[in-house]
Every structure is written in structure tokens, then in C-alpha cells.
Write a protein that holds these residues in place. Structure first.
Motif, PDB file in Angstrom:
ATOM      1  N   ALA A 143      12.030  17.495  -1.917  1.00 48.78           N
ATOM      2  CA  ALA A 143      13.181  18.148  -1.681  1.00 48.78           C
ATOM      3  C   ALA A 143      14.010  17.110  -0.635  1.00 48.78           C
ATOM      4  CB  ALA A 143      13.805  19.336  -1.496  1.00 48.78           C
ATOM      5  N   ARG A 144      13.082  16.840   0.201  1.00 43.36           N
ATOM      6  CA  ARG A 144      13.631  16.002   1.481  1.00 43.36           C
ATOM      7  C   ARG A 144      14.120  14.550   1.026  1.00 43.36           C
ATOM      8  NH1 ARG A 144       9.609  15.632   6.175  1.00 43.36           N
ATOM      9  NH2 ARG A 144       9.029  14.073   5.223  1.00 43.36           N
ATOM     10  N   ILE A 145      13.390  13.647   0.255  1.00 48.63           N
ATOM     11  CA  ILE A 145      13.754  12.510   0.290  1.00 48.63           C
ATOM     12  C   ILE A 145      12.922  11.776  -0.999  1.00 48.63           C
ATOM     13  CG2 ILE A 145      14.577  11.756   2.440  1.00 48.63           C
ATOM     14  CD1 ILE A 145      11.792  10.238   3.029  1.00 48.63           C
ATOM     15  N   VAL A 146      11.520  12.352  -1.075  1.00 48.49           N
ATOM     16  CA  VAL A 146      11.003  11.803  -2.193  1.00 48.49           C
ATOM     17  C   VAL A 146      11.332  11.961  -3.648  1.00 48.49           C
ATOM     18  CG1 VAL A 146       8.549  11.450  -3.121  1.00 48.49           C
ATOM     19  CG2 VAL A 146       8.859  11.760  -0.656  1.00 48.49           C
ATOM     20  N   GLY A 147      11.728  10.910  -4.364  1.00 44.27           N
ATOM     21  CA  GLY A 147      12.368  10.873  -5.610  1.00 44.27           C
ATOM     22  C   GLY A 147      13.538  11.284  -5.806  1.00 44.27           C
ATOM     23  N   ALA A 148      14.353  11.433  -4.770  1.00 44.26           N
ATOM     24  CA  ALA A 148      15.653  11.692  -4.812  1.00 44.26           C
ATOM     25  C   ALA A 148      16.784  10.452  -5.230  1.00 44.26           C
ATOM     26  CB  ALA A 148      16.259  12.215  -3.232  1.00 44.26           C
ATOM     27  N   ASP A 149      17.179  10.565  -6.436  1.00 41.80           N
ATOM     28  CA  ASP A 149      17.762   9.298  -6.993  1.00 41.80           C
ATOM     29  C   ASP A 149      19.137   9.384  -6.642  1.00 41.80           C
ATOM     30  OD1 ASP A 149      15.517   8.473  -8.120  1.00 41.80           O
ATOM     31  OD2 ASP A 149      15.875   9.303 -10.116  1.00 41.80           O
ATOM     32  N   ASP A 150      19.900  10.388  -6.320  1.00 42.66           N
ATOM     33  CA  ASP A 150      21.387  10.400  -6.156  1.00 42.66           C
ATOM     34  C   ASP A 150      21.497  10.989  -4.773  1.00 42.66           C
ATOM     35  OD1 ASP A 150      23.895  10.977  -6.042  1.00 42.66           O
ATOM     36  OD2 ASP A 150      23.803  12.813  -7.516  1.00 42.66           O
TER      37      ASP A 150
ATOM     38  N   ALA B 241       0.679  -1.023   0.025  1.00 39.52           N
ATOM     39  CA  ALA B 241      -0.105  -0.211  -0.019  1.00 39.52           C
ATOM     40  C   ALA B 241       1.015   1.281  -0.130  1.00 39.52           C
ATOM     41  CB  ALA B 241      -0.869   0.011   1.156  1.00 39.52           C
ATOM     42  N   ILE B 242       1.846   1.275   0.886  1.00 43.68           N
ATOM     43  CA  ILE B 242       2.591   2.484   1.122  1.00 43.68           C
ATOM     44  C   ILE B 242       3.571   2.787  -0.385  1.00 43.68           C
ATOM     45  CG2 ILE B 242       4.592   1.458   2.140  1.00 43.68           C
ATOM     46  CD1 ILE B 242       3.251   4.908   2.734  1.00 43.68           C
ATOM     47  N   THR B 243       3.843   1.554  -1.417  1.00 39.81           N
ATOM     48  CA  THR B 243       4.647   1.763  -2.383  1.00 39.81           C
ATOM     49  C   THR B 243       3.849   2.260  -3.336  1.00 39.81           C
ATOM     50  OG1 THR B 243       6.076  -0.144  -1.543  1.00 39.81           O
ATOM     51  CG2 THR B 243       5.915   0.477  -3.733  1.00 39.81           C
ATOM     52  N   ASN B 244       2.499   1.961  -3.684  1.00 35.01           N
ATOM     53  CA  ASN B 244       1.857   2.328  -4.285  1.00 35.01           C
ATOM     54  C   ASN B 244       1.213   3.803  -4.268  1.00 35.01           C
ATOM     55  OD1 ASN B 244       0.388   0.392  -6.629  1.00 35.01           O
ATOM     56  ND2 ASN B 244       1.095  -1.001  -4.788  1.00 35.01           N
ATOM     57  N   ALA B 245       1.147   4.174  -2.691  1.00 33.33           N
ATOM     58  CA  ALA B 245       0.795   5.432  -2.479  1.00 33.33           C
ATOM     59  C   ALA B 245       2.011   6.473  -2.935  1.00 33.33           C
ATOM     60  CB  ALA B 245       0.648   5.707  -0.878  1.00 33.33           C
ATOM     61  N   HIS B 246       3.232   6.092  -2.592  1.00 33.68           N
ATOM     62  CA  HIS B 246       4.386   6.743  -3.232  1.00 33.68           C
ATOM     63  C   HIS B 246       4.444   6.963  -4.768  1.00 33.68           C
ATOM     64  CE1 HIS B 246       8.755   6.642  -4.682  1.00 33.68           C
ATOM     65  NE2 HIS B 246       8.902   7.682  -3.796  1.00 33.68           N
ATOM     66  N   LYS B 247       4.112   5.767  -5.507  1.00 28.82           N
ATOM     67  CA  LYS B 247       4.183   5.887  -6.890  1.00 28.82           C
ATOM     68  C   LYS B 247       3.206   6.732  -7.494  1.00 28.82           C
ATOM     69  CE  LYS B 247       3.558   2.738 -10.968  1.00 28.82           C
ATOM     70  NZ  LYS B 247       3.244   1.330 -11.156  1.00 28.82           N
ATOM     71  N   LEU B 248       1.908   6.753  -6.818  1.00 29.30           N
ATOM     72  CA  LEU B 248       1.005   7.796  -7.431  1.00 29.30           C
ATOM     73  C   LEU B 248       1.237   9.195  -7.170  1.00 29.30           C
ATOM     74  CD1 LEU B 248      -1.905   8.215  -8.390  1.00 29.30           C
ATOM     75  CD2 LEU B 248      -2.916   7.763  -6.044  1.00 29.30           C
ATOM     76  N   ALA B 249       1.877   9.340  -5.958  1.00 31.84           N
ATOM     77  CA  ALA B 249       2.286  10.613  -5.625  1.00 31.84           C
ATOM     78  C   ALA B 249       3.246  11.471  -6.541  1.00 31.84           C
ATOM     79  CB  ALA B 249       2.756  10.712  -3.957  1.00 31.84           C
ATOM     80  N   LYS B 250       4.144  10.632  -7.077  1.00 31.93           N
ATOM     81  CA  LYS B 250       5.158  11.000  -7.848  1.00 31.93           C
ATOM     82  C   LYS B 250       4.643  11.202  -9.305  1.00 31.93           C
ATOM     83  CE  LYS B 250       9.561   9.452  -8.274  1.00 31.93           C
ATOM     84  NZ  LYS B 250      10.434   8.958  -8.127  1.00 31.93           N
ATOM     85  N   GLU B 251       3.563  10.243  -9.617  1.00 29.87           N
ATOM     86  CA  GLU B 251       3.086  10.432 -11.083  1.00 29.87           C
ATOM     87  C   GLU B 251       2.107  11.662 -11.024  1.00 29.87           C
ATOM     88  OE1 GLU B 251      -0.668   8.236 -13.012  1.00 29.87           O
ATOM     89  OE2 GLU B 251       0.826   6.724 -12.385  1.00 29.87           O
TER      90      GLU B 251
ATOM     91  N   LEU C 201       1.406   9.259   5.406  1.00 32.11           N
ATOM     92  CA  LEU C 201       0.874   9.877   4.287  1.00 32.11           C
ATOM     93  C   LEU C 201       1.004  11.674   4.290  1.00 32.11           C
ATOM     94  CD1 LEU C 201      -2.244   7.837   3.801  1.00 32.11           C
ATOM     95  CD2 LEU C 201      -0.438   7.648   2.335  1.00 32.11           C
ATOM     96  N   TYR C 202       0.365  11.994   5.254  1.00 34.02           N
ATOM     97  CA  TYR C 202       0.381  13.449   5.229  1.00 34.02           C
ATOM     98  C   TYR C 202       1.875  14.221   5.555  1.00 34.02           C
ATOM     99  CZ  TYR C 202      -0.799  18.243   6.829  1.00 34.02           C
ATOM    100  OH  TYR C 202      -0.820  19.667   7.257  1.00 34.02           O
ATOM    101  N   GLU C 203       2.506  13.604   6.453  1.00 34.32           N
ATOM    102  CA  GLU C 203       3.911  14.198   6.868  1.00 34.32           C
ATOM    103  C   GLU C 203       4.926  13.781   6.193  1.00 34.32           C
ATOM    104  OE1 GLU C 203       4.437  13.455  11.247  1.00 34.32           O
ATOM    105  OE2 GLU C 203       2.507  14.524  11.709  1.00 34.32           O
ATOM    106  N   PHE C 204       5.015  12.204   5.687  1.00 37.42           N
ATOM    107  CA  PHE C 204       6.246  11.786   5.133  1.00 37.42           C
ATOM    108  C   PHE C 204       6.209  11.967   3.792  1.00 37.42           C
ATOM    109  CE2 PHE C 204       8.791   7.879   3.548  1.00 37.42           C
ATOM    110  CZ  PHE C 204       9.842   8.310   4.070  1.00 37.42           C
ATOM    111  N   LEU C 205       5.207  11.538   3.031  1.00 37.26           N
ATOM    112  CA  LEU C 205       5.049  11.323   1.475  1.00 37.26           C
ATOM    113  C   LEU C 205       4.729  12.833   1.109  1.00 37.26           C
ATOM    114  CD1 LEU C 205       3.107   8.080   0.496  1.00 37.26           C
ATOM    115  CD2 LEU C 205       5.743   8.679   0.274  1.00 37.26           C
ATOM    116  N   PHE C 206       3.734  13.411   1.637  1.00 37.03           N
ATOM    117  CA  PHE C 206       3.213  14.763   1.001  1.00 37.03           C
ATOM    118  C   PHE C 206       3.748  15.863   1.804  1.00 37.03           C
ATOM    119  CE2 PHE C 206       0.097  11.668  -0.405  1.00 37.03           C
ATOM    120  CZ  PHE C 206       0.101  12.172  -1.760  1.00 37.03           C
ATOM    121  N   GLU C 207       4.818  15.731   2.954  1.00 35.78           N
ATOM    122  CA  GLU C 207       5.493  16.838   3.669  1.00 35.78           C
ATOM    123  C   GLU C 207       4.513  17.943   3.922  1.00 35.78           C
ATOM    124  OE1 GLU C 207       8.453  18.113   0.824  1.00 35.78           O
ATOM    125  OE2 GLU C 207       9.861  16.293   1.148  1.00 35.78           O
ATOM    126  N   GLU C 208       3.261  17.485   4.528  1.00 38.43           N
ATOM    127  CA  GLU C 208       2.338  18.502   5.126  1.00 38.43           C
ATOM    128  C   GLU C 208       1.891  19.525   4.175  1.00 38.43           C
ATOM    129  OE1 GLU C 208       3.209  19.518   9.099  1.00 38.43           O
ATOM    130  OE2 GLU C 208       4.585  17.919   9.436  1.00 38.43           O
TER     131      GLU C 208
END
Length: 462
Positions: free
Chosen positions: A410-417, A282-292, A322-329
Motif C-alpha cells: 500500500a505504501r509504494i510498491v505497485g502503485a501505478d496511480d 539486482a534491485i529491479t529484478n527483486a522488485h519484479k519477483l516480489a510483485k509476481e 529488501l526487508y524494509e523497503f520491498l517487503f515492508e518488514e
């Protein structure tokens, strides 16, 4: 032709058909060679598909001849995205070399796509402008929105001369029955007689782009039923079987007060303590949707469904993830309490639980206490209809304050490097363990699942 070539060479953008080169032919001018658009014109594309989409175009260019008919200059690429071509009347703003002469600008073209000031209804014809392009865009919108029922073009029954006569008399175009109020209002704004009253391109995008909403919750909370409630019919599959769930995420077009929204149903969250694999899914899919959705206009609102008989023990963990980690409030949350059909006053649920939410520092901008059970019993049916109204009003209220939830990652989501990752190693694990309540081993698996491009050494070394 030389002028069109010069304009086209200046244009490099994902919404422009790429110019590949020229070819010498039996003509005074060279042939222009562009990339092949396999889906053809907008007209051809609409004959083949059952859905439309919008795209963002932000260029410092006046096209001057926008239209979608059979000889269209709106083409569709392999991914279904619209691209512009035919720049014979285009002008690059601020470039004196590439301005139109009045002779070129007023050449005979179909007046059904052209603004009154360009046709020359009340005075001498003017050169194309950004505002005349907006008028033409209104015609394109009319064409797309009416396509599936009538296949209309503006002023379908009139010739170009008859259209000029109608415009000179300021006759208003009749509205087709199949175009919603919201879309018709948008088209009329583009068709304003006074160019100064027409919206700019950014405003048009806001008018026509459905706002993205994501609905979350534990399994069995009734997420899919809430979507059906809003749609007024069954569009999302539901099940009373607690072992069934939405396997990834699905989008549903919902219209509230003639305003379009796109609501995403997501995988229900399992208890991370008893079913960690379901939780990770569930959390992996939520992350994928957020990035999309970050690339598709952002997210305007998170709806968190809670089964009203008891707040699950995992609510705080899931809410903070969801609110604090994936979407950073940065994306507002509204609470939807479901399964309250047995309550005399459904809103009592919120009154009884508000103090608990306050103690847990749960931030939410609005709430609705509802039933999403479509029961034929008259009393239940009355509550069901009232619930539809309440959730619709909640979304409409929040729509007045939305800022597209343009969170940064900017904190972590989508940071590949890892070298550009600003958060400390302890901070990431701290958020997931101390703030969200996950065990350290599960927190590491969550990070590994979401950020596979980071090196394990960088994340986990102490």
C-alpha cells in the motif's frame, strides 16, 4: 440440460470455462457453447508437459462430478491453468431453484472418483456435497502426482463394481512408490471415510501448494550453492568467477521432510558505489519477483546469504532495501552464513557477530552457519551434510509460524496511480537515502526504474 444451463450462467470465475451461448441442434435440448480450451483436458495436458501447478478455487458451488480422465471435466486453458466444466450435477449452495433431485444425483457414474457416501456403501446414496467434492479432488491429486511414472487412476485394476466391494470392506488404496509422503498424506486426508474428517478447500490448497522462499545476497555469497545443498544435487549453476551471476531469477523445487518448497535464486547484489548499474539490475529484478509472487501465494521466508569471511560493507543497505523497503518488514528474514568450512565450530561465526547485528538493528528470525562447498574431503563432507541438515531444520522451524507473508504494497510498491500513492515525496527519498544510505541521485533512479508509471513531477517535485 436446462438446469445445467442455469447453473453455468451463474458461474463467473477465472477457474470456470466460460459459457458463450447456446445453439439450436437436432435435439430436444440446445447445445451449450463454451470457450475453446486449446490445451484440452487435464489428461491431454499431462501428456504434453513436464510440470504441474496448483490453482485456487473459491466458489460457493458443489460440482458433484469432478474427475480428470479422458472424458474429463477439468480442462486446461492457453496459460496452463485448470478450468472446470460440465455442471450437470452441480449445485449452487443456498439456491433452492438449483438443487439436485436424488434421481439426478445418483445417476450411474464411475465410482473410482466418488465418495463412499455418494456411491451408497453403508446407507442410501447421498447428494453431492462440498466434502464429496474434496474426496473427488483427492482422486485428481492422485492422478496428477502419479502421472509421470505410472499414469495411474485410483483403483486402476478394478471395475466400478469391484471398487464398491473394496470400499464396502474398507480396503485402503495402495500407495504408489513415486508419490511422496507429503502428497500421500494430503490425498489420504481427502479420502477420509468420514466426510467430517476431510479438509476444506482452503486446507487442501495449503497442503499442496509449495511455499515460496527467496534467497538473496551479494555476488559470491554462495546462493546457488545453498540451493544445491538443499536439493541434494546440482540443480542451480554455480561459478567461482566473480563476474558471473544469476541474470534474473530462477525457481527450484525443493522437498524438506516431504514438504514441498519453491526456492527462488536471485541476481547477486553489486556494490552500489562501484557498480551502480549492476545494483540497479539486482534491485529491479527483486522488485519484479516480489510483485509476481504476491499473486502466487505470497512469500514465506527470505534467506539472506552472507559470505562468512567478512560481512560486506553494503550489507545494511541491501538488507534494508529488501526487508524494509520491498517487503515492508512483513516477510521474515533468516541469515545464512556461508564459506565456513575452515572453522572448527561453524556456529562461532554467529556468536562473534551477533552484537554487531544487534547494534545495527538487523531483524532476523533464525540463522544457520554452514558450508555449501561440496568438497570430497571426508572432514569437509561431514560439515557439508551437517550444513544441509541445519538449513533444512531452519526452514522447517520457520514453517511452523508462517503466515504467507501477505504484505500489502500500500505504501509504494505497485502503485501505478500517483493520486492513490499515500507516501509523501520526502518519505520515499528519505527511506532510500537516510535509511538505506543511497545517494539522492541513485535513489531517484531506483524509484524511476521501479515505478515507471508514476509521473516524474509527482515523485521528484519539492
Amino acid at each position: 440440460m436446462p438446469r445445467e444451463l442455469l447453473v453455468w450462467l451463474r458461474l463467473k470465475h477465472s477457474t470456470i470455462v466460460p459459457l458463450l451461448g447456446t445453439a439450436k441442434v437436432e435435439s430436444p435440448f440446445p447445445a451449450l457453447i463454451s470457450q475453446w480450451m486449446s490445451s484440452g483436458t487435464l489428461y491431454m495436458y499431462l501428456e504434453q508437459v513436464n510440470a504441474t501447478d496448483s490453482t485456487r478455487i473459491k466458489l460457493n458451488i458443489i460440482h458433484g462430478d469432478l474427475h480428470p480422465a479422458c472424458t474429463a471435466n477439468v480442462l486446461i486453458d492457453d496459460s496452463g491453468n485448470p478450468r472446470l466444466t460440465d455442471f450437470g450435477l452441480a449445485t449452487v449452495a443456498g439456491d433452492a431453484e438449483l438443487q439436485l433431485s436424488m434421481t439426478t444425483a445418483t445417476r450411474t457414474l464411475d465410482s473410482r472418483w466418488r465418495a463412499p457416501e455418494i456411491v451408497g456403501i453403508e446407507r442410501d446414496p447421498e447428494k453431492p456435497s462440498f466434502k464429496s467434492d474434496i474426496y473427488a479432488l483427492g482422486g485428481v491429486m492422485f492422478f496428477v502426482r502419479s502421472w509421470y511414472h505410472l499414469g495411474d487412476v485410483p483403483w486402476k485394476e478394478k471395475s466400478s463394481v469391484q471398487i464398491c466391494i473394496a470400499l464396502s470392506q474398507k480396503v485402503e488404496h495402495l500407495r504408489p512408490d513415486n508419490i511422496l509422503d507429503y502428497h500421500w498424506t494430503s490425498i489420504q486426508k481427502c479420502w477420509s471415510w468420514d466426510p467430517g474428517n476431510r479438509p476444506d478447500a482452503a486446507e487442501v490448497i495449503e497442503y499442496i501448494t509449495p511455499k515460496n522462499i527467496i534467497i538473496f545476497g551479494e555476488r559470491g555469497a554462495g546462493k546457488s550453492s545453498v540451493i544445491n545443498l538443499l536439493a541434494g544435487r546440482q540443480v542451480a549453476e554455480t561459478s567461482s568467477d566473480q563476474n558471473s551471476l544469476t541474470l534474473h531469477y530462477d525457481a527450484y523445487g525443493i522437498t524438506i521432510d516431504d514438504v514441498p518448497y519453491r526456492v527462488y535464486d536471485t541476481t547477486g547484489f553489486d556494490d552500489y558505489r562501484t557498480n551502480p548499474s549492476g545494483f540497479l539490475y539486482a534491485i529491479t529484478n527483486a522488485h519484479k519477483l516480489a510483485k509476481e509472487l504476491r499473486e502466487k501465494g505470497g512469500v514465506y521466508l527470505l534467506l539472506y546469504c552472507i559470505k562468512g569471511d567478512e560481512i560486506p560493507s553494503t550489507f545494511i543497505t541491501n538488507y534494508r532495501l529488501l526487508y524494509e523497503f520491498l517487503f515492508e518488514e512483513k516477510v521474515p528474514v533468516a541469515l545464512i552464513a556461508t564459506h565456513l568450512e575452515g572453522e572448527d565450530n561453524m556456529d562461532d561465526w554467529h556468536a562473534h557477530n551477533k552484537e554487531w547485528f544487534d547494534r545495527q538493528a538487523v531483524k532476523y528470525v533464525d540463522h544457520a552457519c554452514i558450508t555449501a562447498a561440496d568438497n570430497p574431503d571426508p572432514k569437509c563432507r561431514e560439515k557439508y551434510e551437517m550444513s544441509r541438515t541445519e538449513v533444512g531444520k531452519l526452514i522447517s522451524r520457520q514453517a511452523q509460524h508462517w503466515n504467507r507473508g501477505d504484505w500489502s504494497y500500500a505504501r509504494i510498491v505497485g502503485a501505478d496511480d500517483p493520486s492513490t500513492w499515500q507516501a509523501s515525496k520526502a518519505d520515499v527519498l528519505g527511506v532510500l537515502t537516510m535509511r538505506c544510505g543511497l545517494g539522492e541521485s541513485l535513489a531517484k533512479v531506483v524509484i524511476r526504474n521501479l515505478y515507471t508509471n508514476m509521473t516524474q513531477r509527482y515523485i521528484f517535485s519539492r
